[in-house]
Design an enzyme around this catalytic site. Sequence first.
Site, PDB file in Angstrom:
ATOM      1  CG  ASP A   1      -2.189   0.713   1.107  1.00 11.20           C
ATOM      2  OD1 ASP A   1      -2.313   1.503   0.160  1.00 11.20           O
ATOM      3  OD2 ASP A   1      -3.081   0.516   1.949  1.00 11.20           O
TER       4      ASP A   1
ATOM      5  CG  ASP B   1      -9.537   2.511  -0.223  1.00 11.58           C
ATOM      6  OD1 ASP B   1      -9.055   1.414  -0.553  1.00 11.58           O
ATOM      7  OD2 ASP B   1      -8.925   3.331   0.494  1.00 11.58           O
TER       8      ASP B   1
HETATM    9  C1  DGJ Z   1      -5.865   1.927   2.052  1.00  8.93           C
HETATM   10  C2  DGJ Z   1      -6.249   0.754   1.220  1.00  8.93           C
HETATM   11  O1  DGJ Z   1      -6.762   1.174  -0.004  1.00  8.93           O
HETATM   12  C3  DGJ Z   1      -7.233  -0.125   1.976  1.00  8.93           C
HETATM   13  O2  DGJ Z   1      -7.624  -1.216   1.178  1.00  8.93           O
HETATM   14  C4  DGJ Z   1      -6.602  -0.582   3.254  1.00  8.93           C
HETATM   15  O3  DGJ Z   1      -5.531  -1.458   2.985  1.00  8.93           O
HETATM   16  C5  DGJ Z   1      -6.117   0.612   4.060  1.00  8.93           C
HETATM   17  N1  DGJ Z   1      -5.273   1.485   3.270  1.00  8.93           N
HETATM   18  C6  DGJ Z   1      -5.362   0.174   5.281  1.00  8.93           C
HETATM   19  O4  DGJ Z   1      -4.837   1.226   5.971  1.00  8.93           O
END
Ligand code: DGJ
Length: 711
Positions: free
Chosen positions: A456, A524
Site C-alpha cells: 500500500d 477503496d
Molecule cells: C488503504 C487501502 O486502499 C485499503 O484497502 C486498506 O488497505 C487501508 N489502506 C489500510 O490502511
Amino acid sequence: MKRLTFLLALLFVAGGANGVAAQTIRISTDATDLILRVADNGRLYQSYLGARLQHEADFQHLPQGREVYLTHGMEDYFEPAVRMTHNDGNPSLMLKYVSHETTGGTTVITMRDGQYPVEVRLFYTAYPRENVIVAHTEISHRQEKPVTIYNYASSMLHFDRAEYYMTDFTGEWAAEVQMTEQQLHFGKRVVDSKLGSRANMQASPMFILALDGPARETVGDVMLGTIGWTGNFRFTFEVDHLGGLRVISGINPYGSEYTLAAGEVFRTPEFIFTLSDSGTGKATRDLHDWARRHRLKDGMGTRLTLLNNWEATYFSFDEAKLVELLDEARKLGVDMFLLDDGWFGNEFPRSSDRQGLGDWEETVEKLPGGISKLVAEATERGLKFGIWIEPEMVNPRSELFERHPEWVIALPNRDRHLFRSQMVLDLSNPAVQDFVFGIVDTLMTRHPGIAYFKWDCNRPMTNIFSPYLENQSHLYIEYVRGLYNVLERVAAKYPDLPMMLCAGGGGRSDYEVLRYFTEFWPSDNTDGVERIFIQWGFGYFFPTKALGAHVTSWGRQPLKFRTDVAMMGKLGFDIRIDGMSEDELEFSRGAVQNFKRLQHVTLDGDLYRLFSPYDGDHAALMYLSKPGDKAVLFAFDMHPRAGARALPSVRLQGLDPARMYLIEEINMMPGQRSTFAGNGKVFSGDYLMRVGLPLFGRAHLRSRVLEITAQ
Ligand code: DGJ
C-alpha cells in the site's frame, strides 16, 4: 583529463549527421504503421501513423510530416520534446539522424547534434500480434561539465486530422478514473500529476485519443496511450495553428530539471500505445493481450480468490477474531486470507492510522502467536496467507521515526505536513531502499508460508526535500528509481510471489510497476454502482485479472448486485460472513465456484463493452473465451428513472454469426428463478449480435450474469 574529454567530444560530433542518405524507417505491427523518414536536411520526420499500409511503393507519396522529436531553441513554435542547456549556456539542440537498426522487434534510431556532443536515441518496440508499440528515449552527452535537461519526453507523436477528442481518467480518492471526453482545439491540454508517490490519486496516466470524431466502441480511429512511470507523469496535447496535433508523453518535468553528467544515460519511461481503426473495443482487447503476454506479473497465470479483513474489522481485531475469519474464508471456499493493516507496532501499536507505521513487528498484545501462528492456522484450513504492508511510509509516532528522522521527505525549516498522519520515506536514499526491501525479506525469511503481499502507499509527497540528495530537483525521479530498485530486488529473490499494488485505492496503476504486481486495487470505493464506473474506466487499459474487486458492505446494495460487480474483476471478499443468512452464504459460495469455473473467460478472454454506464442507468459487458466457445455477460440496472426512454436491447459482439449459443442465467440467489425470458434458450450468433437481448429493466440495483455456451 580535460584533453581526453575534448577528444571524446570531437569523436562524438564527428560521428554527426550530415550527408546521410535518405532513409525510411518503418515500425509496424500487424495492424499499424509508424513511418519515419530522414529528409535531405538530415532531420527525422514522422511521415505516417495509422492503419498498416498495404503497398510499400506508396511510401514515396507520403508527406514529409513533422519532426519526430522536436527540440527547443531552433525553428519550432510549439511545445518541444527535449530542452537542454549546454556548458556554454546555449539552450538549443538540433538533432540529426545518424543511424538506426532493428533487432528482435526493437528499432533504435540514433540522432546527434552537430555542434554539441549530445546523443538522443529513440527506441520503438513493436508487438505485431498485439498491435502495441512501446516507445522510450535515451539522452546522453560528452560535454565537459554536466548539462541541464528541462524536458525529456518519452515520445512525441503527430496527427493531422479534422478533429481530435481526448478522454482523460481523473477523479480523486474513492472516485478514481471518471471518464471525461473533450474536443481539443488550438492550444494545449495537459494531463499530469505532481503528487510524487501516490501519483495517480487525481489523474491516471492514460488517455483515449479519438480522431475525426468522438471515441466509439466499434468504429472509428482511436489511440489508447499510457505511460509506464510510477511517479509524476505528463501528457501534453497541443493543437497548432494548422490544426496539427502533437502528443508529448513522459515524466512530468515540473520541479525536475535534471543535471546530466557526461556519459550518464537518461532513460525515459516507456510510452505504450495502440491504434485501432475499429473503435476503442479492439484497442482495449489488443492492450489486454499485450499486458497479459508481455507485461503484467504472471500475466498468463490464474489468480487467488481471497477474504480480506480490512472492511470486515478495520483496526479492531485480535488473534481470536482472525481465526474466526479464517474459518469464514474456508466456508466461502476462497483460496486465501489476507491480513490487512493493524497487525504491527509495539511501543506504538497500530491501533489506528495515527501511529506505528514503520515498525514491522507483530503487536504482541494483539497477536501473541505472531504471524507464524496465523500462517499455521491458515495452512491447517487449506488456505494461503497474505499480508499487508505500507513499506514506503512512516508515522512520526513510531520507533522508526525516532531512530531515523533523516529518512523522511520533509523540508528542514518548514512545519511538518502530515497526510493520514504519515510521511513518505526518502527512497532516493540507498539505506532506505535496504530498509524497505528488508521488510519483505524479513517477513518472508521468518514466515516462508506467506503467499501474497498487499503493498500500500497512502499519501502523496508534499514538503519536497530529501535530506540525502544533493540535487533536490532530482527527488521526484530518484524516488521512483529507488522504488524500482527495491521491487527489482524483491522480484529477484521471490520471483513467484504474487503481490497486489494499492495506493489508498487506485493511486498507482501503470505498466512499469505492474511488472512487479499481479494486480492492483482500483479503489477503496466498493459501492457496487460506483465500482461499475471505476472498473469500466480502468478496464480500457488493464485486463480483468489486474483489477482487484471485493464484495463489501459499502453501499448496502443487494449482495447479488455487489457480487456480480466484483466478479468483473479478480474476486475477493472484505466482509463478515457471520452476518450473512444461510441463503447469502450459499449464494456467495456459489459465486466463488462460478468465478473459478469461468475465470478462463473473464480473466483471460476478450472484453466486449456492450452498454456504457455513462450512457444511462444501465451497463453491460461481456467476456468471450479465446476459442470463442464460452462467454459471460454481465448486465446491470443501476437507478433507472421511471420516466426514462425505452429500454435498449443489448446487442452482443464478437460471436460467430453462424454458430448457435445456449444462454443460461447464473449467480442466482438460492431458490430464485430466472425472470429472463431468454434463459435456457438457444440463439444464433447472428441474432444475438443484430437483434440482441432485452436484458435491462426498470428495477433498481438489479443485475444478471449470463453464461453463454456455443453449441
Ligand atoms: C488503504 C487501502 O486502499 C485499503 O484497502 C486498506 O488497505 C487501508 N489502506 C489500510 O490502511
